[in-house]
Structures are given as structure tokens and as C-alpha cells.
Write a protein that holds these residues in place. Structure first.
Motif, short mmCIF file in Angstrom:
data_model
loop_
_atom_site.label_atom_id
_atom_site.label_comp_id
_atom_site.label_asym_id
_atom_site.label_seq_id
_atom_site.Cartn_x
_atom_site.Cartn_y
_atom_site.Cartn_z
N ASP A 87 62.52 -31.76 68.53
CA ASP A 87 63.74 -32.57 68.59
C ASP A 87 64.94 -31.64 68.42
O ASP A 87 65.25 -31.21 67.31
N GLU A 88 65.60 -31.32 69.53
CA GLU A 88 66.72 -30.39 69.49
C GLU A 88 67.91 -30.98 68.73
O GLU A 88 68.66 -30.25 68.08
N MET A 89 68.10 -32.28 68.81
CA MET A 89 69.25 -32.89 68.14
C MET A 89 69.15 -32.72 66.63
O MET A 89 70.13 -32.36 65.96
N ASN A 90 67.97 -32.99 66.07
CA ASN A 90 67.79 -32.89 64.62
C ASN A 90 67.24 -31.54 64.18
O ASN A 90 67.00 -31.34 62.98
N LYS A 91 67.04 -30.63 65.16
CA LYS A 91 66.53 -29.29 64.87
C LYS A 91 65.20 -29.34 64.13
O LYS A 91 64.99 -28.64 63.13
N THR A 92 64.30 -30.18 64.61
CA THR A 92 62.97 -30.27 64.01
C THR A 92 61.91 -29.84 65.02
O THR A 92 62.08 -30.01 66.23
N ASP A 93 60.83 -29.27 64.50
CA ASP A 93 59.72 -28.80 65.33
C ASP A 93 58.45 -29.03 64.52
O ASP A 93 58.18 -28.32 63.55
N ILE A 94 57.66 -30.04 64.91
CA ILE A 94 56.47 -30.41 64.16
C ILE A 94 55.24 -30.15 65.02
O ILE A 94 55.17 -30.57 66.17
N PHE A 95 54.25 -29.44 64.44
CA PHE A 95 53.05 -29.10 65.18
C PHE A 95 51.82 -29.60 64.44
O PHE A 95 51.65 -29.34 63.24
N PHE A 96 50.98 -30.35 65.16
CA PHE A 96 49.71 -30.82 64.62
C PHE A 96 48.60 -30.01 65.29
O PHE A 96 48.34 -30.15 66.48
N GLU A 97 47.97 -29.16 64.48
CA GLU A 97 46.95 -28.28 65.05
C GLU A 97 45.65 -29.01 65.34
O GLU A 97 45.00 -28.79 66.35
N GLU A 98 45.26 -29.86 64.43
CA GLU A 98 44.01 -30.60 64.62
C GLU A 98 44.03 -31.84 63.75
O GLU A 98 44.92 -32.02 62.90
N GLY A 99 43.06 -32.71 63.97
CA GLY A 99 43.00 -33.93 63.18
C GLY A 99 43.93 -35.00 63.72
O GLY A 99 44.35 -34.98 64.87
N LYS A 100 44.31 -35.92 62.83
CA LYS A 100 45.12 -37.05 63.25
C LYS A 100 46.55 -36.62 63.54
O LYS A 100 47.18 -35.90 62.77
N VAL A 101 47.08 -37.08 64.66
CA VAL A 101 48.46 -36.80 65.05
C VAL A 101 49.34 -37.97 64.69
O VAL A 101 49.07 -39.11 65.10
N GLU A 102 50.36 -37.73 63.88
CA GLU A 102 51.31 -38.77 63.51
C GLU A 102 52.59 -38.59 64.30
O GLU A 102 53.34 -37.63 64.09
N VAL A 103 52.84 -39.49 65.23
CA VAL A 103 54.02 -39.39 66.08
C VAL A 103 55.27 -39.65 65.25
O VAL A 103 55.40 -40.73 64.65
N PRO A 104 56.20 -38.69 65.18
CA PRO A 104 57.41 -38.89 64.38
C PRO A 104 58.31 -39.95 65.00
O PRO A 104 58.28 -40.21 66.20
N THR A 105 59.14 -40.56 64.16
CA THR A 105 60.17 -41.48 64.63
C THR A 105 61.52 -40.93 64.19
O THR A 105 61.95 -41.17 63.06
N PRO A 106 62.19 -40.17 65.07
CA PRO A 106 63.44 -39.52 64.67
C PRO A 106 64.59 -40.51 64.56
O PRO A 106 64.62 -41.54 65.23
#
Length: 405
Positions: free
Chosen positions: A218-237
Motif C-alpha cells: 500500500d503506497e499511500m500508507n507506506k505498508t508492505d506485508i508479506f505472508f510467507e506461508e500458512g493462513k493469509v489475512e487480507v489487510p483492510t487499509p
């Protein structure tokens, strides 16, 4: 007597010029001397001086040959024309050889900094055979997928190069995963995506390294989240800017769009999603020809405005409306069709083309029109609301006030 002195001065200048040319070594002699020099024994500084002297001699004689070529063509003298061309061809051959370049490079790389950088830059500018390259290998393969692509970059050694990041790669993330870096070997990260490195003195290859996983940027909020394995939780910015409307997560490499986090399932090796934001800035509201603090009554007045798509999603079906709750305002034309505006571009209510820079409001075409009643007391403040909507029902508003004179 005066004329005689002038002739003597001209003759002296000619003689001095001829003496200078005679004293200047010819390119042929300089080149011959260079060929007999011991590249491995002569000092680098002496070699540089000799080669630079050769370059100056070549340029000087090339200029003279071009003049002779022009004169011969004007006179129709074929022999002189051919001779000038032969001279140009000969002068073009007076260059450092590949073997000489390699020998010099070997000596330069043995130097300490900053001499090494200085001489390498000089060699890059001097020899046609020294053009080090950086090869970016994007290739990847597995049991069911194979992709091969290489990009070659040639720059002066020591110059800065910014490595590609995920936003510049359009490879299928479901098949490859996510770019995690660049390596001197295909299995270990040496540099991060988007990192700025220095051009090497010799040819180098960097390998793109991919990893299975899902990334949300998310370039607007300057966030970068990486899920390598397991359950992926989709962020809500969320955004503190009321003009920003979150439109979902989008993977440009697969065309996958997430608008409902609960329905997302990882496919293949992963995905790279970027946050989509619809955002519109309504900027200058301009009253045409009149002072906004001194509006006349009982006169048709035009209003234009500028606006910019500050998000990263193209906006379509744009429409603008102008309204006022004042009893003294009668709207004649309160709705304008604006059409499409791509992300990052600016326009006005009547611009022919959108541009990257902000535009000034000009002219009365496609403008709002209204009348202020002559019963409005002087100094009355008139509230207005300008609203722009798109074809998806999103809207952006801008409130402003005008004053009756």
C-alpha cells in the motif's frame, strides 16, 4: 604604410600557425608511437597523456578533412573528394585496440580507490572496447512453467543503477511467487528489490530470486506485508484523507482483484497485490472575469475549476454538479460532463487534454452558470458546493463561498 603593416601582421600570424601545426604531432605519428609503446611497462599517466594527445590530433585532422571534403564537393573535384574520404576513414581507425583495452583494464583494477574509479571512467570514455554490462536475469522455471528473459544495461563504471522492484515486473505471480531480491547467484539474495547499486568495472549478472508467498503493498500508507506461508489475512487499509476511497487489492500480473477479503484463496505460488485508491482533488474554483468577493447581481456568472486524479485508479464517467442553498442564487447550468481522467493527471472543466501538471482555468466553454438575485444585500455570503461523481457512484465534494458586492 598602414597597409604594409597589416600585410606583415597577417603573414606573421600565418607563419605562427604553420609553425604550430608543424610542431603538433600528426595523428598518424601519435598512433604509430602508441602501437610501439609497452602497455604493461609505461606509466598509466603517460599512457593517458599519449592517448589524449592522439584523440586531439584525430579531432583536429578530422575537422580539416571535413573542410576539404566540403570544398572538393563544391568544386566538383573527385580526386580531392576521394582523398578527403580516405583520410576520414584512416583517422577513424586510430583507436585503442581490444588487446590494449584489456591490458589497461587489468592494470586499472589493481589500483586503489579513488584512482581506480578515475582511470576506469577515462577508459570508458576513450576505448570503444570497454563497455561493461550488467545483465538482469529474470528467468525462472519449475516442473510446469518456464520463463526466460534477460535485460542488459551498459553504463559508465561507478554510476548508479536502481534495480527493478516488484512493481516493474509483470510476470505471473501465481506461477513464480514474489520477487524477494537480486543475487550474484540464483539462490541467495545479494540486493533488495529497488535497491540502488554501483555499476561494476566488469561484466556482471544478477539473478531474480522469487519466493512463494503473498504480498500486500500500500503506497499511500507506506505498508508492505508479506505472508510467507500458512493462513493469509487480507489487510483492510484505511486513510485519514476523506478524499481517498479504497477500491480493493489488485494483482497486475494475474488480473486478480480482491474486494471481499473473506473470499480470497491463495492460488499457485502466491500473489503480489497493491492497494487501489480512488482519489480526486478539486483544486482551484475560478469565477470568470469577476472578483469572487464582489459578485454583481442580475448578471450571468460563469465558474470553472481544476481537478487532479491523485489516486492510482483511472476514473471514468466523471460528472460535476454545482449547488447552493442560498435563496439568492438561481442556477442556469449546474451540471457538467467531464468524462475520463487517468491516474496522476490533471484537467479543468473545459480542458481538451489532461496533463501531468496542474492547468489553469480558461474560457467559458462547459462552465457552470448562475445568477445572483438583485434582491441580495451587499456583502451577502453565498455558500456553494461542487461535487464530482464517477460512474461507480463515488463522489468528491468541495465547499466554497462567494460574496455579493
Amino acid at each position: 604604410m598602414k597597409r604594409t603593416r597589416i600585410l606583415l601582421m597577417i603573414s606573421l600570424l600565418v607563419l605562427v600557425g604553420m609553425a604550430f601545426l608543424a610542431a603538433s604531432p600528426t595523428a598518424e605519428k601519435q598512433y604509430a608511437a602508441l602501437q610501439t609503446s609497452d602497455i604493461t611497462a609505461t606509466s598509466l599517466e603517460d599512457l593517458r597523456k599519449s592517448i589524449d594527445t592522439l584523440k586531439r590530433a584525430v579531432v583536429r585532422e578530422q575537422d580539416e578533412a571535413y573542410k576539404n571534403l566540403t570544398q572538393a564537393r563544391a568544386k566538383g573535384d573527385r580526386d580531392a573528394y576521394r582523398e578527403a574520404w580516405e583520410n576520414l576513414d584512416r583517422l577513424a581507425s586510430y583507436q585503442m585496440t581490444s588487446a590494449q583495452t584489456d591490458a589497461l583494464l587489468q592494470r586499472i583494477l589493481a589500483l586503489d580507490e579513488p584512482e581506480r574509479s578515475e582511470y576506469a571512467a577515462w577508459l570508458y570514455q576513450t576505448s570503444p572496447h570497454y563497455k561493461p554490462s550488467l545483465t538482469l536475469d529474470f528467468s525462472a522455471k519449475d516442473e510446469t512453467y518456464s520463463y526466460r528473459y534477460r535485460q542488459q544495461i551498459r553504463r559508465e563504471p561507478g554510476s548508479e543503477i536502481t534495480l527493478p522492484d516488484s512493481s516493474q515486473i509483470r510476470l505471473n505471480s501465481a506461477r513464480l511467487g514474489v520477487l524477494v531480491g537480486w543475487g550474484l547467484t540464483p539462490d541467495e539474495v545479494t540486493y533488495q528489490p529497488g535497491e540502488t547499486i554501483t555499476m561494476s568495472y566488469t561484466d556482471q549478472t544478477l539473478y531474480a530470486i522469487y519466493q512463494s508467498g503473498v504480498r500486500f503493498v500500500d503506497e499511500m500508507n507506506k505498508t508492505d506485508i508479506f505472508f510467507e506461508e500458512g493462513k493469509v489475512e487480507v489487510p483492510t487499509p484505511t486513510s485519514g484523507d476523506a478524499s481517498a476511497i479504497f477500491a480493493g487489492w489488485y494483482d497486475r500480473t494475474t488480473g486478480k482483484l480482491i474486494t471481499d477479503p473473506s473470499t480470497y484463496t491463495v492460488e499457485g505460488k502466491g500473489a503480489l497485490f497493491e492497494a487501489l485508491w480512488k482519489q480526486l482533488a478539486i483544486e482551484d474554483v475560478t469565477v470568470l472575469y469577476y472578483d469572487r468577493t464582489k459578485l454583481p447581481t442580475n448578471t450571468q456568472i460563469g465558474i470553472g475549476f481544476s481537478y487532479t486524479n491523485t489516486g492510482n485508479v483511472n476514473l471514468t464517467g466523471l460528472k460535476a454538479t454545482l449547488s447552493s442553498e442560498s435563496e439568492y442564487v438561481r442556477m442556469l447550468k449546474g451540471e457538467l460532463q467531464l468524462g475520463r481522467l487517468s491516474a496522476g493527471l490533471s484537467s479543468t472543466n473545459n480542458s481538451r487534454f489532461a496533463t501531468k501538471s496542474k492547468q489553469a482555468v480558461r474560457g467559458e466553454a462547459n462552465t457552470f452558470r448562475f445568477i445572483v438575485s438583485d434582491s441580495a444585500p451587499a456583502g451577502t455570503v453565498l455558500p456553494f458546493t461542487l461535487t464530482i461523481t464517477n460512474d461507480r457512484g463515488d463522489s468528491w465534494t468541495h465547499a466554497f463561498e462567494l460574496t455579493v458586492r
